[in-house]
Design a protein around this motif. Structure first.
Motif, short mmCIF file in Angstrom:
data_model
loop_
_atom_site.label_atom_id
_atom_site.label_comp_id
_atom_site.label_asym_id
_atom_site.label_seq_id
_atom_site.Cartn_x
_atom_site.Cartn_y
_atom_site.Cartn_z
N THR A 175 0.89 -1.09 -0.05
CA THR A 175 0.16 -0.16 0.22
C THR A 175 0.86 1.27 0.07
OG1 THR A 175 -1.62 -1.21 1.25
CG2 THR A 175 -1.98 1.11 1.03
N GLY A 176 1.87 1.18 0.79
CA GLY A 176 2.75 2.30 1.03
C GLY A 176 3.43 2.67 -0.49
N ILE A 177 4.14 1.60 -0.85
CA ILE A 177 4.95 1.83 -2.15
C ILE A 177 4.01 2.22 -3.31
CG2 ILE A 177 6.22 0.89 -4.20
CD1 ILE A 177 7.52 -0.81 -1.76
N GLY A 178 2.89 1.64 -3.33
CA GLY A 178 1.92 1.87 -4.43
C GLY A 178 1.12 3.20 -4.21
N SER A 374 6.05 -10.61 -6.12
CA SER A 374 6.75 -9.63 -5.23
C SER A 374 5.64 -8.36 -5.19
CB SER A 374 8.15 -9.17 -5.60
OG SER A 374 8.29 -8.24 -4.98
N SER A 375 5.01 -7.88 -4.24
CA SER A 375 3.95 -6.88 -4.26
C SER A 375 4.76 -5.50 -4.37
CB SER A 375 3.13 -6.98 -2.90
OG SER A 375 4.14 -6.87 -1.61
N SER A 376 5.70 -5.43 -3.64
CA SER A 376 6.32 -4.33 -3.81
C SER A 376 7.09 -4.22 -5.32
CB SER A 376 7.80 -4.10 -2.72
OG SER A 376 8.53 -5.15 -2.76
N GLY A 377 7.52 -5.15 -5.89
CA GLY A 377 8.17 -5.08 -7.47
C GLY A 377 7.30 -4.93 -8.11
N GLY A 397 -6.23 7.21 -7.55
CA GLY A 397 -4.94 6.39 -7.53
C GLY A 397 -5.35 5.53 -6.26
N ALA A 398 -5.94 5.89 -5.12
CA ALA A 398 -6.23 4.83 -3.86
C ALA A 398 -6.87 3.80 -4.60
CB ALA A 398 -7.10 5.68 -2.94
N LEU A 399 -7.96 3.93 -5.19
CA LEU A 399 -8.70 2.66 -5.69
C LEU A 399 -7.90 1.74 -6.61
CD1 LEU A 399 -11.33 1.38 -5.37
CD2 LEU A 399 -12.29 2.49 -7.24
N ILE A 400 -6.76 2.48 -7.40
CA ILE A 400 -6.14 1.31 -8.29
C ILE A 400 -5.05 0.61 -7.36
CG2 ILE A 400 -4.08 1.66 -9.93
CD1 ILE A 400 -5.47 3.88 -10.87
N VAL A 401 -4.67 1.47 -5.98
CA VAL A 401 -3.66 0.72 -5.22
C VAL A 401 -4.58 -0.59 -4.59
CG1 VAL A 401 -2.61 0.97 -3.08
CG2 VAL A 401 -2.35 2.77 -4.87
#
Length: 460
Positions: A175-178, A374-377, A397-401
Motif C-alpha cells: 500500500t505504501g509503495i503503491g 513480489s508485491s513491492s516489485g 489512485g487509492a482505488l487502483i492501489v
C-alpha cells in the motif's frame, strides 16, 4: 490389472514445468521495455527491444540466479531451521505443547481465531508474509498434536496473514509503495481497505475453524491422509523443568524480537524506534538465539554445532523451492517479456469507464501477480503506468492501489510461483493439489467479494 491412481507431481516438478513454460513464452511474446527514471517505468515509453528467447541452458541456470535473488530469505530459512533444531533438542517444545494441550482441554479450538487475528494484523499493518515462514515449523506440529492436521496449521498462518495482506490498510511494502507512485497518501482509501480486511479475516477464521472441527471429530475427513492427526491422549504430560521453561521464554522472546524488528513504526506514525530489520538481520537473530539456547541448555560446542547444522539441513528443501520459484521471475526479466505483459495491460485499460476500469485493473493484476509475486516489485513496475490512465477514467489512485494489492494478495494464497505457499506446503509435507482442494472455494469467494468492494469504491 488395476490402473495406478494419478499422483500429483512434487513442488519441484511443478516449478520446473513453469520454468519451461515461461522460457517457451519468451519465444512467442514480443520483447519490449519501458524507459525507466530512478527505477520507475514512464507511462507511454514502451518500445520494442531485441528479442532474448530463453533456451534450455537458461532454464537450467534460472534457479541458480533465483537463489542469488533470494539468498537473503534462503539463509534466513536455514538459520530458523538451526534455531528450531536446537530448541527441539532441549525437549522444551514437546513438554510445552503437551502442557498447553492439557490446560486447554476442550478449549483448544480458540487457538485458531487468536493466532489468525495475530497474523492478520501483521499482514494488514506491515505486510507480514515472508516473515511467516518462521512460524510453520513451530505451529504445524502444535496443531497436529492437538488433534487436527497439517492443513489446519498452514491455514491458520497463511490464510490469517493472507487475508490481512489482501486488505492491507497501512502496509508500507504494498500500500505504501503503491500510494507513493500513485501520488496519494497512505490514508486515502483506508476505510475501504479496512472493511475488506475485517470481512475477509472473519471469513478465513470461520473457514479454517469449520474444517478443523470436521477433522477433529473425524480424522478420516482430513484432506492430507498421510498427515492424519495423532491420536489424542489423556496421559498426564511430563512437567516442564525450570531449564525448559527458560528455553521457552527465550523462544518467545526471539519471535517477539523478530516481529518488532520488521514493523516500520515511523511509517505508521507510532512513537517507537524503527529498527529497519530485514532477512539478514533476522537470520543473525536466529543464529545468535540458537547459540544462546544451546548454551543455556548445557550443550557442548560440538553438540551445539551439530544440532544447529542438522536443523538447518531440515530446511534445505524449503530453500530449494524458494530459489526455484524466483527463477521464474529471472526468466521473464532476462527474456524481456515482463514489460511487454505490463504494456498489454496498459493498452487494455485505455478509455474504459470508471467501474469497468477498476475491475479490469483487478483482472489484469491477477495474472501479473502470478508472474511477479513480489508485491513491492509489482507496485514499482505497474502503478506509475496505471495511475495516470485511471485519472482519465475518473478512478482515483487509492482505488487502483486497492485493486492492485487485493489481486496480488489473493493470487499469492494459491499460486505455485509464491515462495511462501510452496515453502509452507513443504514444511507441512502437504501436496500442492491438496492445498488447492482445501482453499479454492475460499479464493473464489474472496474474488467475488473483492469485485463487490471495488465496485462500491467507484461510487464513494
Amino acid at each position: 490389472m488395476q490402473k495406478p491412481a494419478f499422483s500429483m507431481p512434487t513442488a519441484y516438478t511443478i516449478l520446473f514445468a513453469l520454468l519451461v513454460l515461461v522460457a517457451l513464452s519468451t519465444w512467442v511474446i514480443p520483447s519490449g521495455a519501458y524507459t525507466y527514471e530512478d527505477g520507475v517505468p514512464i507511462s507511454g515509453s514502451y518500445h520494442s527491444v531485441e528479442p532474448q528467447p530463453q533456451g534450455i541452458g537458461d532454464v537450467l541456470k534460472a534457479p541458480f540466479a533465483g537463489f542469488g535473488d533470494a539468498v537473503d530469505i534462503c539463509v534466513f530459512i536455514l538459520m530458523v531451521g538451526g534455531f528450531l533444531g536446537v530448541v527441539m533438542h532441549t525437549g522444551a517444545i514437546d513438554a510445552g505443547v503437551a502442557t498447553l494441550i492439557a490446560k486447554l482441554g476442550d478449549k483448544q479450538r480458540f487457538l485458531i481465531p487468536i493466532l489468525m487475528i495475530f497474523f492478520g494484523l501483521g499482514g494488514t499493518c506491515y505486510g507480514m508474509w515472508e516473515e511467516t515462514m518462521a512460524f510453520y515449523p513451530l505451529l504445524i506440529p502444535v496443531f497436529i498434536a492437538t488433534g487436527y492436521d497439517a492443513l489446519v496449521g498452514i491455514g491458520v498462518i497463511l490464510l490469517g496473514a493472507g487475508a490481512g495482506v489482501i486488505g492491507s490498510t497501512v502496509n508500507p511494502f504494498a500500500t505504501g509503495i503503491g500510494s507513493g507512485f500513485a501520488g496519494v497518501s497512505l490514508g486515502d482509501g483506508l476505510m475501504l481497505r479496512l472493511a475488506i480486511f475485517v470481512v475477509l479475516e472473519a471469513i478465513a477464521i470461520w473457514y479454517v475453524m469449520s474444517y478443523a472441527n470436521k477433522v477433529y471429530k473425524n480424522p478420516v475427513a482430513s484432506l492430507c491422509k498421510s498427515m492424519a492427526p495423532v491420536a489424542k491422549t489423556t496421559d498426564t504430560p511430563p512437567p516442564l523443568t525450570h531449564k525448559q521453561t527458560f528455553v521457552l521464554a527465550l523462544f518467545g522472546l526471539t519471535f517477539a524480537t523478530m516481529v518488532y524488528g520488521v514493523i516500520p513504526f515511523e511509517d505508521l506514525g507510532v512513537p517507537l524506534p524503527t529498527l529497519h530489520w530485514w532477512f539478514p538481520d533476522l537470520a543473525a537473530l536466529y543464529l545468535v538465539m540458537g547459540t544462546v539456547v544451546g548454551l543455556v541448555s548445557g550443550l557442548k560446542e560440538e553438540q551445539l554445532t551439530k544440532t544447529f547444522v542438522d536443523g538447518s539441513c531440515e530446511m534445505l528443501g524449503v530453500a530449494f523451492i524458494i530459489g526455484i520459484s524466483r527463477g521464474i521471475t529471472v526468466l521473464m526479466r532476462d527474456g524481456n517479456i515482463t514489460d511487454t505483459v505490463l504494456h498489454w495491460g496498459e493498452e487494455a485499460l485505455s478509455g474504459a469507464s470508471s467501474i469497468t476500469f477498476v475491475l479490469l485493473v483487478f483482472a489484469i493484476y491477477l495474472p501479473l501477480s502470478v508472474l511477479i509475486p513480489s508485491s513491492s516489485g509489482l507496485a514499482t513496475l505497474s502503478i506509475p503506468i496505471l495511475a495516470p490512465i485511471g485519472a482519465f477514467s475518473g478512478v482515483g489512485g487509492a482505488l487502483i492501489v486497492t485493486a492492485f494489492q487485493s489481486a496480488s494478495g489473493l493470487v499469492n494464497l494459491i499460486t505455485p510461483t509464491a515462495a511462501v505457499v510452496m515453502g509452507a506446503l513443504a514444511f507441512g509435507k502437504v501436496p500442492y493439489d491438496k492445498w488447492v482442494q482445501f482453499v479454492w472455494k475460499l479464493v473464489l469467494g474472496y474474488a467475488v467479494l473483492i469485485v463487490g468492494f471495488l465496485a462500491v469504491g467507484t461510487m464513494i
